[in-house]
Write an enzyme that holds these catalytic residues in place. Sequence first.
Site, PDB file in Angstrom:
ATOM      1  N   ALA A  45      20.365 -55.127  75.473  1.00 47.07           N
ATOM      2  CA  ALA A  45      21.315 -54.015  75.530  1.00 47.07           C
ATOM      3  C   ALA A  45      20.597 -52.683  75.359  1.00 47.07           C
ATOM      4  O   ALA A  45      20.970 -51.682  75.988  1.00 47.07           O
ATOM      5  CB  ALA A  45      22.397 -54.188  74.464  1.00 47.07           C
ATOM      6  N   GLY A  48      19.164 -52.049  78.706  1.00 43.83           N
ATOM      7  CA  GLY A  48      20.251 -51.830  79.656  1.00 43.83           C
ATOM      8  C   GLY A  48      20.945 -50.498  79.467  1.00 43.83           C
ATOM      9  O   GLY A  48      21.376 -49.870  80.439  1.00 43.83           O
ATOM     10  N   ASP A  49      21.054 -50.053  78.216  1.00 46.11           N
ATOM     11  CA  ASP A  49      21.638 -48.740  77.936  1.00 46.11           C
ATOM     12  C   ASP A  49      20.832 -47.655  78.645  1.00 46.11           C
ATOM     13  O   ASP A  49      21.402 -46.762  79.285  1.00 46.11           O
ATOM     14  CB  ASP A  49      21.663 -48.501  76.427  1.00 46.11           C
ATOM     15  CG  ASP A  49      22.155 -47.117  76.063  1.00 46.11           C
ATOM     16  OD1 ASP A  49      23.289 -46.767  76.436  1.00 46.11           O
ATOM     17  OD2 ASP A  49      21.391 -46.379  75.400  1.00 46.11           O
ATOM     18  N   ALA A  50      19.525 -47.747  78.557  1.00 42.65           N
ATOM     19  CA  ALA A  50      18.660 -46.753  79.202  1.00 42.65           C
ATOM     20  C   ALA A  50      18.762 -46.836  80.721  1.00 42.65           C
ATOM     21  O   ALA A  50      18.830 -45.802  81.404  1.00 42.65           O
ATOM     22  CB  ALA A  50      17.214 -46.961  78.758  1.00 42.65           C
ATOM     23  N   GLU A  53      22.272 -45.451  81.839  1.00 43.24           N
ATOM     24  CA  GLU A  53      22.350 -44.001  81.697  1.00 43.24           C
ATOM     25  C   GLU A  53      21.435 -43.294  82.682  1.00 43.24           C
ATOM     26  O   GLU A  53      21.785 -42.254  83.227  1.00 43.24           O
ATOM     27  CB  GLU A  53      22.043 -43.556  80.266  1.00 43.24           C
ATOM     28  CG  GLU A  53      22.268 -42.073  80.094  1.00 43.24           C
ATOM     29  CD  GLU A  53      22.491 -41.628  78.666  1.00 43.24           C
ATOM     30  OE1 GLU A  53      22.347 -40.414  78.441  1.00 43.24           O
ATOM     31  OE2 GLU A  53      22.811 -42.448  77.806  1.00 43.24           O
TER      32      GLU A  53
END
Length: 163
Positions: A45, A48-50, A53
Amino acid sequence: LLLRIPCRLGLTWMPGMMIRMEMMIPFSEPLSPAELNRLSMLALAHVGDAVYELLVRSALASEGPAQVQELHRKTVAFVRAEAQAKTAQRMAPLLTEEEAAVYRRGRNCHVHGIPAHANPAEYHSATGLEALFGWLYLQGMTERIAVLFAFAAEDKTTDGAEC
């Protein structure tokens, strides 16, 4: 690989506008399944967040000059837990069995803190979506990321990032 976004993320996004995935998400060698299995869902995660975004920011920035405050507002509207949870719910029918399993594991993992502005169910769902994007990225599956992100960009209900 070119990513064709079917609608606007905000500002003056033109239907059919393309983004080069290779320029946005460079990586060296994909991880093997064994290496991926050693990572926690929160680690996936985190990546994946990076990735998610960066895709949103790149799409918004590629529209041309805009005030930073407006770019930030639209980015936050698209990547906040509530918006990601809605995207994950809409995206569920598109996922393969393996992708759905990764999403569920990410959604069900124990997070150490939920921001005050987020509802726990939405935050867990967003964590699952981010884990999925991290899992795909670390395998080098940029074409699949492109398909899923294009679907996410179609969301016409995200406040501040309407099509």
